[in-house]
Motif scaffolding. Structure first.
Motif, PDB file in Angstrom:
ATOM      1  N   GLY B 116       0.820  -1.207   0.000  1.00 37.06           N
ATOM      2  CA  GLY B 116       0.000   0.000   0.000  1.00 37.06           C
ATOM      3  C   GLY B 116       0.853   1.255   0.000  1.00 37.06           C
ATOM      4  O   GLY B 116       2.012   1.240   0.406  1.00 37.06           O
ATOM      5  N   GLN B 117       0.251   2.311  -0.450  1.00 39.75           N
ATOM      6  CA  GLN B 117       0.898   3.619  -0.536  1.00 39.75           C
ATOM      7  C   GLN B 117       0.856   4.231   0.865  1.00 39.75           C
ATOM      8  O   GLN B 117      -0.150   4.811   1.248  1.00 39.75           O
ATOM      9  CB  GLN B 117       0.115   4.464  -1.554  1.00 39.75           C
ATOM     10  CG  GLN B 117       0.557   5.907  -1.707  1.00 39.75           C
ATOM     11  CD  GLN B 117       1.885   6.017  -2.420  1.00 39.75           C
ATOM     12  OE1 GLN B 117       2.299   5.109  -3.138  1.00 39.75           O
ATOM     13  NE2 GLN B 117       2.570   7.130  -2.219  1.00 39.75           N
ATOM     14  N   ARG B 118       1.921   4.069   1.627  1.00 34.56           N
ATOM     15  CA  ARG B 118       1.926   4.518   3.021  1.00 34.56           C
ATOM     16  C   ARG B 118       2.707   5.817   3.135  1.00 34.56           C
ATOM     17  O   ARG B 118       3.779   5.870   3.726  1.00 34.56           O
ATOM     18  CB  ARG B 118       2.476   3.420   3.916  1.00 34.56           C
ATOM     19  CG  ARG B 118       1.510   2.234   3.946  1.00 34.56           C
ATOM     20  CD  ARG B 118       2.031   0.992   4.606  1.00 34.56           C
ATOM     21  NE  ARG B 118       1.020  -0.045   4.505  1.00 34.56           N
ATOM     22  CZ  ARG B 118       0.161  -0.349   5.499  1.00 34.56           C
ATOM     23  NH1 ARG B 118       0.225   0.264   6.639  1.00 34.56           N
ATOM     24  NH2 ARG B 118      -0.752  -1.288   5.306  1.00 34.56           N
ATOM     25  N   SER B 119       2.137   6.857   2.583  1.00 29.99           N
ATOM     26  CA  SER B 119       2.852   8.126   2.445  1.00 29.99           C
ATOM     27  C   SER B 119       2.734   9.012   3.677  1.00 29.99           C
ATOM     28  O   SER B 119       3.391  10.039   3.772  1.00 29.99           O
ATOM     29  CB  SER B 119       2.316   8.871   1.226  1.00 29.99           C
ATOM     30  OG  SER B 119       0.916   9.041   1.359  1.00 29.99           O
ATOM     31  N   LEU B 120       1.881   8.612   4.613  1.00 34.49           N
ATOM     32  CA  LEU B 120       1.631   9.465   5.776  1.00 34.49           C
ATOM     33  C   LEU B 120       2.530   9.046   6.935  1.00 34.49           C
ATOM     34  O   LEU B 120       2.574   7.878   7.307  1.00 34.49           O
ATOM     35  CB  LEU B 120       0.157   9.320   6.194  1.00 34.49           C
ATOM     36  CG  LEU B 120      -0.271  10.135   7.404  1.00 34.49           C
ATOM     37  CD1 LEU B 120      -0.242  11.627   7.098  1.00 34.49           C
ATOM     38  CD2 LEU B 120      -1.667   9.710   7.845  1.00 34.49           C
ATOM     39  N   LEU B 121       3.238  10.021   7.518  1.00 35.33           N
ATOM     40  CA  LEU B 121       4.080   9.733   8.678  1.00 35.33           C
ATOM     41  C   LEU B 121       3.374  10.236   9.937  1.00 35.33           C
ATOM     42  O   LEU B 121       2.958  11.398  10.008  1.00 35.33           O
ATOM     43  CB  LEU B 121       5.442  10.416   8.511  1.00 35.33           C
ATOM     44  CG  LEU B 121       6.514  10.001   9.515  1.00 35.33           C
ATOM     45  CD1 LEU B 121       6.892   8.528   9.354  1.00 35.33           C
ATOM     46  CD2 LEU B 121       7.764  10.874   9.362  1.00 35.33           C
ATOM     47  N   VAL B 122       3.224   9.333  10.899  1.00 31.89           N
ATOM     48  CA  VAL B 122       2.571   9.670  12.169  1.00 31.89           C
ATOM     49  C   VAL B 122       3.582   9.501  13.291  1.00 31.89           C
ATOM     50  O   VAL B 122       4.311   8.512  13.331  1.00 31.89           O
ATOM     51  CB  VAL B 122       1.348   8.753  12.418  1.00 31.89           C
ATOM     52  CG1 VAL B 122       0.796   8.943  13.828  1.00 31.89           C
ATOM     53  CG2 VAL B 122       0.262   9.015  11.374  1.00 31.89           C
ATOM     54  N   ARG B 123       3.645  10.479  14.171  1.00 29.99           N
ATOM     55  CA  ARG B 123       4.500  10.358  15.351  1.00 29.99           C
ATOM     56  C   ARG B 123       3.623  10.243  16.592  1.00 29.99           C
ATOM     57  O   ARG B 123       2.668  11.008  16.762  1.00 29.99           O
ATOM     58  CB  ARG B 123       5.394  11.597  15.498  1.00 29.99           C
ATOM     59  CG  ARG B 123       6.244  11.527  16.789  1.00 29.99           C
ATOM     60  CD  ARG B 123       7.169  12.705  16.936  1.00 29.99           C
ATOM     61  NE  ARG B 123       6.449  13.965  16.949  1.00 29.99           N
ATOM     62  CZ  ARG B 123       7.032  15.151  17.043  1.00 29.99           C
ATOM     63  NH1 ARG B 123       8.355  15.240  17.104  1.00 29.99           N
ATOM     64  NH2 ARG B 123       6.319  16.254  17.049  1.00 29.99           N
ATOM     65  N   ILE B 124       3.961   9.281  17.449  1.00 31.90           N
ATOM     66  CA  ILE B 124       3.347   9.230  18.783  1.00 31.90           C
ATOM     67  C   ILE B 124       4.417   9.657  19.774  1.00 31.90           C
ATOM     68  O   ILE B 124       5.409   8.951  19.980  1.00 31.90           O
ATOM     69  CB  ILE B 124       2.808   7.835  19.133  1.00 31.90           C
ATOM     70  CG1 ILE B 124       1.862   7.339  18.031  1.00 31.90           C
ATOM     71  CG2 ILE B 124       2.091   7.861  20.485  1.00 31.90           C
ATOM     72  CD1 ILE B 124       1.343   5.928  18.256  1.00 31.90           C
ATOM     73  N   ALA B 125       4.261  10.848  20.313  1.00 35.44           N
ATOM     74  CA  ALA B 125       5.227  11.411  21.260  1.00 35.44           C
ATOM     75  C   ALA B 125       4.820  10.991  22.668  1.00 35.44           C
ATOM     76  O   ALA B 125       3.669  11.154  23.066  1.00 35.44           O
ATOM     77  CB  ALA B 125       5.255  12.932  21.141  1.00 35.44           C
ATOM     78  N   ALA B 126       5.787  10.443  23.415  1.00 31.01           N
ATOM     79  CA  ALA B 126       5.472   9.874  24.732  1.00 31.01           C
ATOM     80  C   ALA B 126       5.192  10.943  25.776  1.00 31.01           C
ATOM     81  O   ALA B 126       5.906  11.938  25.874  1.00 31.01           O
ATOM     82  CB  ALA B 126       6.623   9.004  25.203  1.00 31.01           C
ATOM     83  N   ARG B 127       4.154  10.706  26.532  1.00 29.54           N
ATOM     84  CA  ARG B 127       3.914  11.431  27.773  1.00 29.54           C
ATOM     85  C   ARG B 127       4.454  10.567  28.918  1.00 29.54           C
ATOM     86  O   ARG B 127       4.941  11.076  29.923  1.00 29.54           O
ATOM     87  CB  ARG B 127       2.399  11.620  27.916  1.00 29.54           C
ATOM     88  CG  ARG B 127       1.924  12.628  28.886  1.00 29.54           C
ATOM     89  CD  ARG B 127       0.413  12.857  28.734  1.00 29.54           C
ATOM     90  NE  ARG B 127      -0.298  11.577  28.620  1.00 29.54           N
ATOM     91  CZ  ARG B 127      -1.159  11.284  27.653  1.00 29.54           C
ATOM     92  NH1 ARG B 127      -1.458  12.159  26.727  1.00 29.54           N
ATOM     93  NH2 ARG B 127      -1.760  10.113  27.618  1.00 29.54           N
ATOM     94  N   GLU B 128       4.405   9.286  28.721  1.00 27.10           N
ATOM     95  CA  GLU B 128       4.773   8.324  29.775  1.00 27.10           C
ATOM     96  C   GLU B 128       5.198   7.022  29.104  1.00 27.10           C
ATOM     97  O   GLU B 128       4.545   6.576  28.163  1.00 27.10           O
ATOM     98  CB  GLU B 128       3.523   8.092  30.620  1.00 27.10           C
ATOM     99  CG  GLU B 128       3.627   7.068  31.712  1.00 27.10           C
ATOM    100  CD  GLU B 128       2.274   6.852  32.394  1.00 27.10           C
ATOM    101  OE1 GLU B 128       1.972   7.609  33.327  1.00 27.10           O
ATOM    102  OE2 GLU B 128       1.528   5.939  31.981  1.00 27.10           O
ATOM    103  N   ILE B 129       6.295   6.437  29.572  1.00 30.04           N
ATOM    104  CA  ILE B 129       6.736   5.136  29.052  1.00 30.04           C
ATOM    105  C   ILE B 129       6.953   4.210  30.244  1.00 30.04           C
ATOM    106  O   ILE B 129       7.765   4.505  31.120  1.00 30.04           O
ATOM    107  CB  ILE B 129       8.055   5.261  28.244  1.00 30.04           C
ATOM    108  CG1 ILE B 129       7.895   6.275  27.099  1.00 30.04           C
ATOM    109  CG2 ILE B 129       8.473   3.901  27.689  1.00 30.04           C
ATOM    110  CD1 ILE B 129       9.177   6.535  26.318  1.00 30.04           C
ATOM    111  N   THR B 130       6.210   3.111  30.263  1.00 32.59           N
ATOM    112  CA  THR B 130       6.330   2.175  31.381  1.00 32.59           C
ATOM    113  C   THR B 130       6.481   0.757  30.832  1.00 32.59           C
ATOM    114  O   THR B 130       6.135   0.484  29.688  1.00 32.59           O
ATOM    115  CB  THR B 130       5.077   2.223  32.284  1.00 32.59           C
ATOM    116  OG1 THR B 130       3.922   2.001  31.484  1.00 32.59           O
ATOM    117  CG2 THR B 130       4.954   3.560  32.986  1.00 32.59           C
ATOM    118  N   GLY B 131       6.996  -0.118  31.655  1.00 33.47           N
ATOM    119  CA  GLY B 131       7.148  -1.499  31.220  1.00 33.47           C
ATOM    120  C   GLY B 131       7.277  -2.423  32.415  1.00 33.47           C
ATOM    121  O   GLY B 131       7.549  -1.990  33.538  1.00 33.47           O
TER     122      GLY B 131
END
Lengths: 137, 137
Positions: B116-131
């Motif tokens: 597929g034509q995946r021309s869109l770039l999306v960023r998910i910027a962290a508010r919180e990172i846990t594991g």
């Protein structure tokens, strides 16, 4: 072959609900998701399937449990292969409620891996079950 | 050993943010989650890490893309071993926005498996990172 040499990316194919339920029946760990005021939360848990529902055993004191008392929730499983760059995923969307262990004999097969007093049984009953397979290119 | 013979379930241990980012950097497939009017949706995607963010390439016409224009979103990865009944998981909670490829050189390493034509770039910027890590019992 580096990923940069892949000219023909893989095809996505929808799974039938029967195929989705078959995959759900063959696995023991998935991810429960709920929404709070800051957006979605996704947490791995052990589960068993019961008809078109999944059953989870949780600690009644866990944050997760407090969000599943009566709420829209999802359950997701997937599997991927880095080498062939293929895989599949299943998403069950529905409603979570607390249920009574006595009414759900399937819960006897549900032995959580993690420690803790997990006396609370939660059922996520499906409204919709969908899945996709990503075929190797 | 059947699971019924396990008397000592595994211990859960929190991961540091540095450990979470290290795991994110070592993998190529994770799950993006968003909330719509019916609750959470969880979808597997390819990604790359950029600082405390993850970058995804999507088709601009996909339902997924329409929900990530400017929205609370999460990104999750995990790994489990059925035999030792252990594993780990990382959850990045933050905000998704569309971003410009020219401003994000890390996106050059992001080659989605699916067609597929995946021309869109999306960023998910962290508010919180846990594991968390589930140690073998």
């Amino acid at each position: 072959m580096s990923t940069n040499e892949r000219w023909f990316p893989g095809h996505l194919k929808e799974l039938s609900e029967a195929e989705c339920l078959e995959q759900l029946g063959e696995h023991h760990v998935g991810r429960v998701a709920y929404c709070d005021q800051d957006g979605p939360v996704v947490i791995p848990v052990n589960y068993v399937v019961e008809g078109r529902s999944v059953l989870l055993r949780l600690s009644p004191h866990a944050t997760l449990a407090s969000h599943l008392r009566s709420a829209d929730a999802s359950f997701q499983i997937d599997e991927f292969d880095d080498y062939t760059q293929s895989g599949w995923s299943v998403l069950l969307r529905g409603h979570a409620t607390y249920v009574d262990v006595a009414d759900h004999p399937a819960a006897a097969d549900l032995i959580p891996w993690a420690e803790g007093q997990r006396s609370l049984l939660v059922r996520i009953a499906a409204r919709e079950i969908t899945g996709r397979r990503l075929l190797p290119a």
